[in-house]
Design a protein around this motif. Structure first.
Motif, PDB file in Angstrom:
ATOM      1  N   VAL A  92      -3.975   2.976   5.668  1.00  0.00           N
ATOM      2  CA  VAL A  92      -2.904   4.152   5.807  1.00  0.00           C
ATOM      3  C   VAL A  92      -1.282   3.214   4.247  1.00  0.00           C
ATOM      4  CG1 VAL A  92      -1.848   2.923   7.106  1.00  0.00           C
ATOM      5  CG2 VAL A  92      -1.314   5.427   6.963  1.00  0.00           C
ATOM      6  N   ILE A  93      -1.007   1.774   4.597  1.00  0.00           N
ATOM      7  CA  ILE A  93      -1.404   1.172   3.175  1.00  0.00           C
ATOM      8  C   ILE A  93      -1.751   0.922   2.149  1.00  0.00           C
ATOM      9  CG2 ILE A  93       0.840   0.836   5.343  1.00  0.00           C
ATOM     10  CD1 ILE A  93       0.164  -1.839   6.084  1.00  0.00           C
ATOM     11  N   THR A  94      -2.397   1.086   1.985  1.00  0.00           N
ATOM     12  CA  THR A  94      -2.807   0.759   0.537  1.00  0.00           C
ATOM     13  C   THR A  94      -2.832   1.627  -0.544  1.00  0.00           C
ATOM     14  OG1 THR A  94      -4.752  -0.686   2.339  1.00  0.00           O
ATOM     15  CG2 THR A  94      -4.883  -0.185  -0.276  1.00  0.00           C
ATOM     16  N   GLN A  95      -3.077   1.065  -1.603  1.00  0.00           N
ATOM     17  CA  GLN A  95      -2.442   2.258  -2.275  1.00  0.00           C
ATOM     18  C   GLN A  95      -4.539   3.206  -3.246  1.00  0.00           C
ATOM     19  OE1 GLN A  95       0.371   2.400  -6.095  1.00  0.00           O
ATOM     20  NE2 GLN A  95       0.557   0.377  -5.096  1.00  0.00           N
ATOM     21  N   THR A 286      -1.370  17.575   6.340  1.00  0.00           N
ATOM     22  CA  THR A 286      -0.858  17.042   7.237  1.00  0.00           C
ATOM     23  C   THR A 286      -0.262  15.871   7.701  1.00  0.00           C
ATOM     24  OG1 THR A 286      -3.961  18.246   7.778  1.00  0.00           O
ATOM     25  CG2 THR A 286      -2.436  16.262   9.667  1.00  0.00           C
ATOM     26  N   THR A 287       0.931  15.660   7.670  1.00  0.00           N
ATOM     27  CA  THR A 287       1.550  14.602   8.606  1.00  0.00           C
ATOM     28  C   THR A 287       1.116  13.359   9.821  1.00  0.00           C
ATOM     29  OG1 THR A 287       3.482  16.012   9.471  1.00  0.00           O
ATOM     30  CG2 THR A 287       3.663  15.583   6.580  1.00  0.00           C
ATOM     31  N   GLY A 288       1.577  12.440  10.257  1.00  0.00           N
ATOM     32  CA  GLY A 288       1.303  11.922  11.201  1.00  0.00           C
ATOM     33  C   GLY A 288      -0.246  11.409  11.933  1.00  0.00           C
ATOM     34  N   GLY A 291      -3.711   7.909   7.421  1.00  0.00           N
ATOM     35  CA  GLY A 291      -4.865   8.207   5.360  1.00  0.00           C
ATOM     36  C   GLY A 291      -4.941   9.814   5.396  1.00  0.00           C
ATOM     37  N   HIS A 292      -4.045  10.846   5.868  1.00  0.00           N
ATOM     38  CA  HIS A 292      -4.285  12.029   5.489  1.00  0.00           C
ATOM     39  C   HIS A 292      -2.937  12.131   4.492  1.00  0.00           C
ATOM     40  CE1 HIS A 292      -7.506  14.347   7.723  1.00  0.00           C
ATOM     41  NE2 HIS A 292      -7.988  13.439   8.030  1.00  0.00           N
ATOM     42  N   VAL A 293      -3.095  13.485   3.898  1.00  0.00           N
ATOM     43  CA  VAL A 293      -2.284  13.525   2.422  1.00  0.00           C
ATOM     44  C   VAL A 293      -1.684  14.846   2.742  1.00  0.00           C
ATOM     45  CG1 VAL A 293      -1.782  13.707   0.227  1.00  0.00           C
ATOM     46  CG2 VAL A 293      -3.251  12.520   1.181  1.00  0.00           C
ATOM     47  N   SER A 294      -0.511  14.753   2.759  1.00  0.00           N
ATOM     48  CA  SER A 294       0.985  16.107   2.385  1.00  0.00           C
ATOM     49  C   SER A 294       1.324  16.134   1.736  1.00  0.00           C
ATOM     50  CB  SER A 294       1.470  15.709   4.071  1.00  0.00           C
ATOM     51  OG  SER A 294       2.245  14.832   3.719  1.00  0.00           O
ATOM     52  N   LEU A 345       2.579  11.942  -0.295  1.00  0.00           N
ATOM     53  CA  LEU A 345       2.602  11.117   1.184  1.00  0.00           C
ATOM     54  C   LEU A 345       1.134  11.076   1.613  1.00  0.00           C
ATOM     55  CD1 LEU A 345       4.335   9.250   2.375  1.00  0.00           C
ATOM     56  CD2 LEU A 345       5.166  11.596   4.387  1.00  0.00           C
ATOM     57  N   GLN A 346       1.116   9.712   1.704  1.00  0.00           N
ATOM     58  CA  GLN A 346      -0.334   8.668   2.450  1.00  0.00           C
ATOM     59  C   GLN A 346       0.325   8.744   3.572  1.00  0.00           C
ATOM     60  OE1 GLN A 346      -3.702   7.024   0.883  1.00  0.00           O
ATOM     61  NE2 GLN A 346      -2.932   5.589   1.441  1.00  0.00           N
ATOM     62  N   GLY A 347      -0.168   9.387   5.020  1.00  0.00           N
ATOM     63  CA  GLY A 347       0.431   8.631   5.774  1.00  0.00           C
ATOM     64  C   GLY A 347       1.195   9.361   6.304  1.00  0.00           C
ATOM     65  N   ALA A 348       2.344   8.684   6.813  1.00  0.00           N
ATOM     66  CA  ALA A 348       3.913   9.070   6.822  1.00  0.00           C
ATOM     67  C   ALA A 348       4.454   8.371   6.440  1.00  0.00           C
ATOM     68  CB  ALA A 348       3.623   9.326   8.732  1.00  0.00           C
ATOM     69  N   ARG A 349       6.128   8.266   6.910  1.00  0.00           N
ATOM     70  CA  ARG A 349       7.023   7.646   6.469  1.00  0.00           C
ATOM     71  C   ARG A 349       7.208   6.848   7.995  1.00  0.00           C
ATOM     72  NH1 ARG A 349      10.071  12.627   4.325  1.00  0.00           N
ATOM     73  NH2 ARG A 349       9.258  13.014   2.573  1.00  0.00           N
TER      74      ARG A 349
END
Length: 350
Positions: A92-95, A286-288, A291-294, A345-349
């Protein structure tokens, strides 16, 4: 007997074997040397248009007959278009590797520590240029290739899903200076893909769509970054250009929700409603979930709403203008800088 040149077997360049490789430049407009390590994105449908400007295509001098004069050739540039499926990073924290092309479209990658990665349109990336190589390869066991080399490239991107269950696609259009065309690249010098993301591409399924507090039923959407690309003229450069950059951004989100009585879209359009997340903030995806994207628009305004027919039901064709998040001290989303008009956004903030 001696063979005529017309009898020789010629191997031609095969269009389906075309490849595209790209790298962000250290200095705008300075051609980078690409290696196989840069061949790390699964590009689809690459197209190339090369342009050599001429002074007057109808050039003619007064010679007493209809014969034309030669033209003077000048600046050299090219347009490169291609697509890729939107894949996620290995964590989730990899570009993901395709983020480099998004950066070449003025998108700044922003890390949310331990939570996710965002792509935001930011002015500090107005001149984040790329070098692009496009190869056309001959048939055969040891083929040669022609390589079109473009430097100082910048582009525009769209993110879209064409239907329910379809993959999220990222579509790119780059413009750059045509630095060279190498007509005889040896087999050993053709770049080979040695790294490619194995993660699944995001698909438009099990996804939320919101316009403000209204949950919508949508069959497709598109976010257009709306970049206007212009050259930096440099008469000292052999191509006539130093590099390209973004001169304006007009992002738009389009979607086709079904009409229902809980959201009076037409009244909002007629009244020119804009504002904070309780009005026209938009979210797709989809957030949270790691790895998923929103896709997020912190402040938006519906600027057109056409009544449409969708699967035999009445729907809307909406065009939403993506506005700034606000200004210092008064932002709609506290996680985003005031200038941000949307975020992928990939993943969440948090």
């Amino acid at each position: 007997p001696t063979r005529r040149s017309s009898d020789l077997i010629i191997s031609y360049f095969l269009y389906p074997m075309r490849i595209l490789v790209g790298k962000l430049e250290g200095t705008p407009g300075t051609l980078e040397t690409l290696t196989s390590a840069d061949f790390d994105v699964r590009v689809r449908n690459p197209e190339v248009t090369t342009t050599v400007e001429v002074d007057d295509e109808a050039s003619k001098w007064a010679r007493g007959d209809h014969a034309e004069d030669s033209v003077v050739t000048g600046s050299q540039s090219g347009t490169i278009t291609f697509s890729t499926r939107l894949t996620r990073g290995t964590s989730v924290i990899t570009q993901p590797s395709w983020f480099k092309f998004a950066s070449g479209c003025g998108m700044l990658p922003v890390l949310y520590s331990g939570k996710g990665y965002g792509l935001q349109p930011r002015r500090q990336y107005d001149e984040k240029t790329m070098t692009l190589y496009v190869y056309d390869i001959k048939r055969g066991a040891t083929p040669t290739a022609v390589c079109y080399k473009f430097a100082g490239c910048m582009g525009n991107m769209t993110v879209a899903a064409a239907g329910v269950g379809k993959p999220w696609m990222v579509n790119f259009t780059f413009i750059g200076k045509l630095s060279a065309i190498d007509m005889n690249v040896a087999n050993g010098a053709i770049l080979q893909m040695i790294i490619a993301e194995s993660t699944c591409s995001e698909k438009f399924l099990n996804s939320d769509v919101y316009i403000g507090s209204h949950a919508e039923k949508v069959s497709q959407f598109q976010l257009d970054a709306g970049n206007e690309i212009q050259p930096v003229i440099d008469q000292k450069d052999a191509t006539g250009y130093s590099h390209y950059g973004i001169t304006s951004r007009k992002p738009r989100l389009t979607m086709n929700p079904l009409m229902d009585s809980t959201h009076d879209v037409y009244a909002d359009v007629a009244n020119g409603v804009t504002g904070c997340p309780s009005t026209y903030a938009c979210m797709v995806g989809t957030t949270g979930i790691a790895g998923h994207v929103s896709l997020h628009v912190p402040v938006g305004q519906i600027i057109s709403a056409g009544v449409a027919n969708r699967e035999g039901l009445v729907g809307w064709d909406l065009n939403i203008k993506c506005l700034a998040n606000g200004y210092t001290g008064a932002v709609a989303s506290g996680d985003l800088e005031p200038e941000v008009t949307f975020e992928l956004l990939q993943g969440a903030r948090s």
